[in-house]
Design an enzyme around this catalytic site. Sequence first.
Site, PDB file in Angstrom:
ATOM      1  N   CYS A   2     -58.805  -9.011   9.791  1.00 20.15           N
ATOM      2  CA  CYS A   2     -57.400  -9.229   9.424  1.00 20.15           C
ATOM      3  C   CYS A   2     -56.568  -8.023   9.843  1.00 20.15           C
ATOM      4  O   CYS A   2     -57.092  -6.967  10.143  1.00 20.15           O
ATOM      5  CB  CYS A   2     -57.294  -9.414   7.918  1.00 20.15           C
ATOM      6  N   ARG A  27     -55.140 -10.315  15.294  1.00 22.21           N
ATOM      7  CA  ARG A  27     -56.321 -10.031  14.469  1.00 22.21           C
ATOM      8  C   ARG A  27     -56.649 -11.183  13.534  1.00 22.21           C
ATOM      9  O   ARG A  27     -57.671 -11.177  12.853  1.00 22.21           O
ATOM     10  CB  ARG A  27     -56.094  -8.751  13.656  1.00 22.21           C
ATOM     11  N   TRP A  82     -57.522 -13.712   8.931  1.00 20.98           N
ATOM     12  CA  TRP A  82     -58.494 -14.606   9.549  1.00 20.98           C
ATOM     13  C   TRP A  82     -59.500 -14.894   8.447  1.00 20.98           C
ATOM     14  O   TRP A  82     -60.205 -14.000   7.985  1.00 20.98           O
ATOM     15  CB  TRP A  82     -59.171 -13.940  10.744  1.00 20.98           C
ATOM     16  N   ASN A 108     -58.883  -5.910   4.578  1.00 19.67           N
ATOM     17  CA  ASN A 108     -59.564  -6.368   5.785  1.00 19.67           C
ATOM     18  C   ASN A 108     -61.039  -6.026   5.609  1.00 19.67           C
ATOM     19  O   ASN A 108     -61.359  -4.907   5.219  1.00 19.67           O
ATOM     20  CB  ASN A 108     -58.983  -5.633   7.008  1.00 19.67           C
ATOM     21  N   GLY A 109     -61.929  -6.997   5.875  1.00 19.60           N
ATOM     22  CA  GLY A 109     -63.357  -6.736   5.732  1.00 19.60           C
ATOM     23  C   GLY A 109     -63.964  -7.685   4.717  1.00 19.60           C
ATOM     24  O   GLY A 109     -63.390  -8.739   4.422  1.00 19.60           O
ATOM     25  N   GLU A 491     -69.319 -16.465  32.061  1.00 18.28           N
ATOM     26  CA  GLU A 491     -67.978 -16.081  31.644  1.00 18.28           C
ATOM     27  C   GLU A 491     -66.981 -17.211  31.927  1.00 18.28           C
ATOM     28  O   GLU A 491     -66.109 -17.503  31.097  1.00 18.28           O
ATOM     29  CB  GLU A 491     -67.577 -14.779  32.356  1.00 18.28           C
ATOM     30  N   LYS A 495     -64.806 -19.139  29.028  1.00 15.19           N
ATOM     31  CA  LYS A 495     -63.336 -19.231  29.081  1.00 15.19           C
ATOM     32  C   LYS A 495     -62.911 -20.688  28.908  1.00 15.19           C
ATOM     33  O   LYS A 495     -61.965 -20.983  28.182  1.00 15.19           O
ATOM     34  CB  LYS A 495     -62.798 -18.683  30.416  1.00 15.19           C
ATOM     35  N   GLU A 498     -63.571 -21.804  25.174  1.00 15.39           N
ATOM     36  CA  GLU A 498     -62.719 -21.231  24.126  1.00 15.39           C
ATOM     37  C   GLU A 498     -61.254 -21.586  24.300  1.00 15.39           C
ATOM     38  O   GLU A 498     -60.526 -21.689  23.315  1.00 15.39           O
ATOM     39  CB  GLU A 498     -62.936 -19.725  23.953  1.00 15.39           C
ATOM     40  N   HIS A 514     -85.295 -27.640  35.784  1.00 15.63           N
ATOM     41  CA  HIS A 514     -86.260 -27.592  34.677  1.00 15.63           C
ATOM     42  C   HIS A 514     -85.762 -28.367  33.464  1.00 15.63           C
ATOM     43  O   HIS A 514     -86.275 -28.185  32.357  1.00 15.63           O
ATOM     44  CB  HIS A 514     -86.564 -26.129  34.321  1.00 15.63           C
ATOM     45  N   LYS A 613     -59.621 -12.376  17.482  1.00 17.00           N
ATOM     46  CA  LYS A 613     -59.795 -11.377  18.537  1.00 17.00           C
ATOM     47  C   LYS A 613     -60.905 -10.386  18.194  1.00 17.00           C
ATOM     48  O   LYS A 613     -61.673  -9.993  19.063  1.00 17.00           O
ATOM     49  CB  LYS A 613     -58.469 -10.626  18.722  1.00 17.00           C
TER      50      LYS A 613
END
Length: 618
Positions: A2, A27, A82, A108-109, A491, A495, A498, A514, A613
């Site tokens: 957060c 955040r 968040w 935050n945490g 990557e 992208k 997400e 396989h 993020k």
Amino acid sequence: MCGIIGITGAQSVASQLLEALSLLEYRGYDSAGIAVVEKESGSIFRLRAAEQGGSLHHLIGSLGKADTSRFEYCAGIGHTRWATHGAPTTVNAHPHFDCGSSIAVVHNGIIENHHQLASDLRARGHVFSSETDTEVIAHLLEEETADGRTMKDAVVSLLTTLRGAFALACIHKDFPETIYAARRTSPLVIGMADSSCLLASDVAALVETTRNLFELGDDQVAEVTPIGFKVYDQLGVEMTPKPIKVGWSIEAARKGGFADYMSKEINEQQVAVAETILGRLNESGDSELEELEIDEASLSKVEKVLLVACGSSYHAALVGRHAIEAWAKIPAEVDIASEMRYRPMRIQENTLVIAISQSGETTDTYHALKQARSQGVLTIAMTNVVGSLMSREADGVLYTRAGPEIGVASTKCHLAQLSLLECLAFHLAGAKSALSGSEKAAIAGDIMNLPKLVEKTLARQDQYHKVAERYSEFRDFYYLGRRSGFPIALEGALKLKELAYVRAEAYPAGEMKHGPISLIEPGSIVVVVAKRSSLWEKIMANVEEMKARGATVIAVIDEDDEESASLVDDVLETPAVTEICSPVIGVIPLQTFAYSIAKARGHDVDRPRNLAKVVTVE
Ligand code: AGP
């Protein structure tokens, strides 16, 4: 995860809090809220909102209707969330109150022992109004101050009571100009302006107002007033705060005329790569990483490298492995941090552990780094954030110089990581005398040429957008590559997942036969990294296998490679480059491809759903 802000002494404290929160929104954006002491009424004014994608906007509207003259020059705190404990609703939005609404807290945490604390507090008569772990802090402070103990001492006592990681800020209605703060693991920065003081979880929220910044240390408490602040340790003994130097301008944290942060950041990649390489190597093949503070003699003893990271940083690590093995000629392994930290670690002597993290705060990577360090091996943190957790934990630090990355999907930081890993691999090769003079000069030349090639690649973005337009309706994508092409494929697929919320699987191309090849059918879209390398023929054979089963193939190829173009359905052309440096170039069209498809599908590319993020939870 957060964002936290605190301001005291400013005239329009509430609107300044909201302004600062807009810089911290990356955040977390599940909800937002502020609380400010009203001097005259002796109460706390609180505004909170949990509106999908619009909490701050909602707060700005509500504040416009409020009489803000009541709390000018008072202390205020703000938060952008968040969600971890409790749904993203208004009741769970910070700031949280104690029973009497005398104390407001943002945090935050994660408070690991919050269940026990909450049940003890309930047994003693406290009434909770949210499902968050944070609320226990407000009730604990209420109890601690009930018998006349000062707020400062009450906050100091939290350091003993609370378990877990936290950065917190709180205000009390009876102390209208003071903000109290504490932290363990999660970062907190304090800033002094002319007649006000601020604190935040991130320097991005403060640099517009002041560059006179200080770091609150682990297990320290701050008492912040308009004229200054004091810092105390766990025993309540006053400490000297540590100043922080910041090179970022506030303009760098704004959108700079682009439609969104992501396109701005994609277009900043040439600068990010150039700045990251700057001064770290030269044409004659010498490298200069003095800032690492690990001398060449220690690096020369390294016999193995272990790279650890999450997400895009993990993909960068895979590229780093190839560079280290090819140039330093020592074995390198890569691990996903969330897996590594829970395995019994048996790291051999003379192993160098490199933790890679854009934010420098990712919990899993931080703990993997910490555990590795406890085994006595040499560690390096590679991060974009000066003073971040990991930068303080490792023996040596290397900073990517990409500037603040606001878009949740990493772009310019990823490219900066790739470039810096190549510089580090090259430096390691030098320390181990693994390359001849001419090899060194050739590799240094290749790395130093990267910014120019990134610029040329970015100039082709229109072409990439046009190709992407043709595929925005499809739902099944497979990304294939071999050796250095595989991390590019990973990557590219990440992208697309997400940003566009589309299924995208990445495989080493040789692995398809396989099992996964049974999924290929007409309508499947295969994106293949087919830049020229010693494995080009093999990858083209894999392309044939996909096409034979009805797939449509889009290939990332070298420009003007007509032979490759004739074998696939669509191409994303990029400048030719040596294989080990190719990910820096090859990943760009795939960023743009995912961006375009996400935009065509109507998604917010800066704030993809369900993501944050900085991932400070497990
Ligand atoms: C990248 O686009 C993602 N948002 C994510 O995978 C990210 O790379 C990961 O969470 C690691 O973050 P870090 O680099 O800050 O440690």
